[in-house]
Design a protein around this motif. Structure first.
Motif, PDB file in Angstrom:
ATOM      1  N   VAL A 196     -29.244 -15.059  19.207  1.00 51.58           N
ATOM      2  CA  VAL A 196     -29.013 -15.271  21.099  1.00 51.58           C
ATOM      3  C   VAL A 196     -27.242 -16.561  21.041  1.00 51.58           C
ATOM      4  O   VAL A 196     -27.460 -17.339  19.952  1.00 51.58           O
ATOM      5  CB  VAL A 196     -29.843 -16.428  21.057  1.00 51.58           C
ATOM      6  N   LEU A 197     -27.107 -16.389  21.367  1.00 52.94           N
ATOM      7  CA  LEU A 197     -25.020 -17.071  21.583  1.00 52.94           C
ATOM      8  C   LEU A 197     -25.603 -18.122  22.286  1.00 52.94           C
ATOM      9  O   LEU A 197     -25.533 -18.236  24.102  1.00 52.94           O
ATOM     10  CB  LEU A 197     -24.356 -16.150  22.392  1.00 52.94           C
ATOM     11  N   MET A 198     -26.054 -20.033  21.205  1.00 53.51           N
ATOM     12  CA  MET A 198     -26.313 -20.911  22.251  1.00 53.51           C
ATOM     13  C   MET A 198     -24.772 -21.797  22.129  1.00 53.51           C
ATOM     14  O   MET A 198     -24.484 -21.456  22.071  1.00 53.51           O
ATOM     15  CB  MET A 198     -27.022 -21.579  20.929  1.00 53.51           C
ATOM     16  N   MET A 199     -25.665 -22.131  23.169  1.00 55.79           N
ATOM     17  CA  MET A 199     -24.725 -23.359  23.781  1.00 55.79           C
ATOM     18  C   MET A 199     -24.126 -24.224  22.935  1.00 55.79           C
ATOM     19  O   MET A 199     -25.030 -25.078  22.593  1.00 55.79           O
ATOM     20  CB  MET A 199     -24.646 -23.766  25.315  1.00 55.79           C
ATOM     21  N   LYS A 238     -28.058 -12.279  24.212  1.00 55.69           N
ATOM     22  CA  LYS A 238     -28.132 -13.302  25.726  1.00 55.69           C
ATOM     23  C   LYS A 238     -27.659 -14.932  25.149  1.00 55.69           C
ATOM     24  O   LYS A 238     -27.622 -14.862  24.144  1.00 55.69           O
ATOM     25  CB  LYS A 238     -29.731 -13.402  26.515  1.00 55.69           C
ATOM     26  N   ALA A 239     -27.628 -15.696  26.522  1.00 53.32           N
ATOM     27  CA  ALA A 239     -27.211 -16.868  26.716  1.00 53.32           C
ATOM     28  C   ALA A 239     -28.306 -17.878  26.106  1.00 53.32           C
ATOM     29  O   ALA A 239     -29.580 -17.250  26.441  1.00 53.32           O
ATOM     30  CB  ALA A 239     -26.369 -17.232  27.582  1.00 53.32           C
ATOM     31  N   GLY A 240     -28.016 -18.887  25.586  1.00 48.83           N
ATOM     32  CA  GLY A 240     -29.188 -19.534  24.861  1.00 48.83           C
ATOM     33  C   GLY A 240     -28.787 -21.389  24.928  1.00 48.83           C
ATOM     34  O   GLY A 240     -27.623 -21.138  24.894  1.00 48.83           O
ATOM     35  N   GLY A 241     -29.374 -22.174  25.621  1.00 49.81           N
ATOM     36  CA  GLY A 241     -28.830 -23.441  25.435  1.00 49.81           C
ATOM     37  C   GLY A 241     -31.184 -23.915  25.180  1.00 49.81           C
ATOM     38  O   GLY A 241     -31.329 -23.493  25.269  1.00 49.81           O
ATOM     39  N   ILE A 242     -31.258 -25.452  24.707  1.00 52.98           N
ATOM     40  CA  ILE A 242     -31.892 -26.086  24.425  1.00 52.98           C
ATOM     41  C   ILE A 242     -31.379 -27.429  25.131  1.00 52.98           C
ATOM     42  O   ILE A 242     -30.551 -28.496  24.994  1.00 52.98           O
ATOM     43  CB  ILE A 242     -31.940 -26.463  22.908  1.00 52.98           C
ATOM     44  N   ILE A 243     -32.405 -27.810  25.174  1.00 51.47           N
ATOM     45  CA  ILE A 243     -32.195 -29.778  25.758  1.00 51.47           C
ATOM     46  C   ILE A 243     -33.595 -29.806  25.007  1.00 51.47           C
ATOM     47  O   ILE A 243     -34.925 -29.576  25.612  1.00 51.47           O
ATOM     48  CB  ILE A 243     -33.020 -29.655  27.518  1.00 51.47           C
ATOM     49  N   SER A 244     -33.265 -31.192  24.852  1.00 49.27           N
ATOM     50  CA  SER A 244     -34.869 -31.381  23.697  1.00 49.27           C
ATOM     51  C   SER A 244     -35.316 -32.793  24.345  1.00 49.27           C
ATOM     52  O   SER A 244     -33.875 -33.861  24.844  1.00 49.27           O
ATOM     53  CB  SER A 244     -34.301 -31.297  22.941  1.00 49.27           C
ATOM     54  N   VAL A 245     -36.617 -33.350  24.079  1.00 54.02           N
ATOM     55  CA  VAL A 245     -36.457 -34.698  24.922  1.00 54.02           C
ATOM     56  C   VAL A 245     -37.585 -35.228  24.151  1.00 54.02           C
ATOM     57  O   VAL A 245     -38.358 -34.731  23.770  1.00 54.02           O
ATOM     58  CB  VAL A 245     -37.493 -34.391  26.643  1.00 54.02           C
ATOM     59  N   ASN A 278     -22.173 -16.407  32.173  1.00 51.84           N
ATOM     60  CA  ASN A 278     -21.106 -16.441  32.725  1.00 51.84           C
ATOM     61  C   ASN A 278     -19.636 -15.251  31.774  1.00 51.84           C
ATOM     62  O   ASN A 278     -19.373 -14.596  31.431  1.00 51.84           O
ATOM     63  CB  ASN A 278     -20.080 -16.876  33.345  1.00 51.84           C
ATOM     64  N   LYS A 279     -19.639 -16.299  30.970  1.00 55.63           N
ATOM     65  CA  LYS A 279     -18.531 -15.852  29.697  1.00 55.63           C
ATOM     66  C   LYS A 279     -19.593 -14.867  27.922  1.00 55.63           C
ATOM     67  O   LYS A 279     -18.879 -13.806  28.272  1.00 55.63           O
ATOM     68  CB  LYS A 279     -18.530 -17.534  28.975  1.00 55.63           C
ATOM     69  N   VAL A 280     -20.454 -15.244  28.233  1.00 59.15           N
ATOM     70  CA  VAL A 280     -21.707 -14.608  27.473  1.00 59.15           C
ATOM     71  C   VAL A 280     -21.833 -13.215  28.022  1.00 59.15           C
ATOM     72  O   VAL A 280     -22.040 -12.010  27.783  1.00 59.15           O
ATOM     73  CB  VAL A 280     -22.897 -15.261  27.201  1.00 59.15           C
ATOM     74  N   ASP A 332     -30.709 -12.961  31.921  1.00 56.80           N
ATOM     75  CA  ASP A 332     -29.560 -12.689  31.504  1.00 56.80           C
ATOM     76  C   ASP A 332     -29.446 -14.150  29.905  1.00 56.80           C
ATOM     77  O   ASP A 332     -28.300 -13.787  29.822  1.00 56.80           O
ATOM     78  CB  ASP A 332     -28.741 -12.788  32.137  1.00 56.80           C
ATOM     79  N   GLY A 333     -30.354 -15.342  30.298  1.00 55.24           N
ATOM     80  CA  GLY A 333     -30.173 -16.137  29.121  1.00 55.24           C
ATOM     81  C   GLY A 333     -31.677 -17.307  29.605  1.00 55.24           C
ATOM     82  O   GLY A 333     -32.785 -16.268  30.010  1.00 55.24           O
ATOM     83  N   PHE A 334     -31.614 -18.442  28.471  1.00 59.85           N
ATOM     84  CA  PHE A 334     -32.746 -18.920  28.451  1.00 59.85           C
ATOM     85  C   PHE A 334     -32.648 -20.198  28.329  1.00 59.85           C
ATOM     86  O   PHE A 334     -30.867 -20.269  27.702  1.00 59.85           O
ATOM     87  CB  PHE A 334     -33.265 -18.134  27.245  1.00 59.85           C
TER      88      PHE A 334
END
Length: 187
Positions: free
Chosen positions: A138-141, A108-115, A182-184, A72-74
């Protein structure tokens, strides 16, 4: 509310990867409506369109594409290398987007965490990774953004994130991502 299946793409193949430590922490912090699992990308041969066109698609590509399609997302957890994201992520993005017309990432929903172990919060990797994801639909948060500086100080010798501040930040990020996916998914 159904449980959403979320893949975590880790952009570092290093044995003692800070990105993998963050990804493992995410799996333990996930809210009830998210099921998170790490999707392995280290075994993917470099993208070459000839493999698909010649009917010699590597089995690892097929596995990866099927895994991505079922999600559903990444969430991408990426280090910053030279103000950008690592080639292993770009390779995975390209493999998942092909063959042409079969984009496994689409919608699909997407998000990124960078370190980063440094004090400059991995801004470059985060924002450069957004470019190909937006192109692939990809629908990025957008908020909250997640840049984790000085990650080495947040991880113990066993490779576990132990900093309460970092764990709280990751938990808040996952709560927001839960609402986002959930929104996406509803649209």
């Amino acid at each position: 509310m159904s449980t959403k299946q979320i893949g975590i793409i880790v952009g570092s193949l290093r044995r003692n990867s800070f990105s993998r430590a963050v990804a493992k922490a995410l799996t333990s912090l996930a809210p009830e409506n998210l099921s998170l699992r790490i999707i392995e990308i280290g075994d993917l041969p470099m993208f070459n369109q000839d493999f698909d066109e010649d009917g010699n698609t590597p089995e690892s590509w097929t596995r990866f594409r099927n895994e991505i399609k079922a999600l559903d997302g990444f969430i991408f957890v990426t280090p910053e290398y030279n103000r950008s994201f690592p080639a292993v992520i770009k390779n995975a993005i390209d493999i998942g987007s092909r063959p042409y017309g079969s984009n496994a990432w689409d919608g699909k929903a997407g998000g990124i965490i960078s370190v980063t172990p440094g004090s400059l919060g991995a801004f470059g990797a985060n924002h450069q990774l957004r470019q190909p994801m937006v192109f692939l639909n990809v629908l990025m948060m957008q908020q909250p953004e997640a840049y984790i500086s000085n990650i080495a100080e947040a991880v113990n010798e066993k490779g576990e994130v132990t900093s309460e501040r970092t764990l709280d930040h990751l938990k808040n990020y996952l709560e927001a991502f839960s609402q986002w996916v959930n929104k996406v998914s509803a649209s």
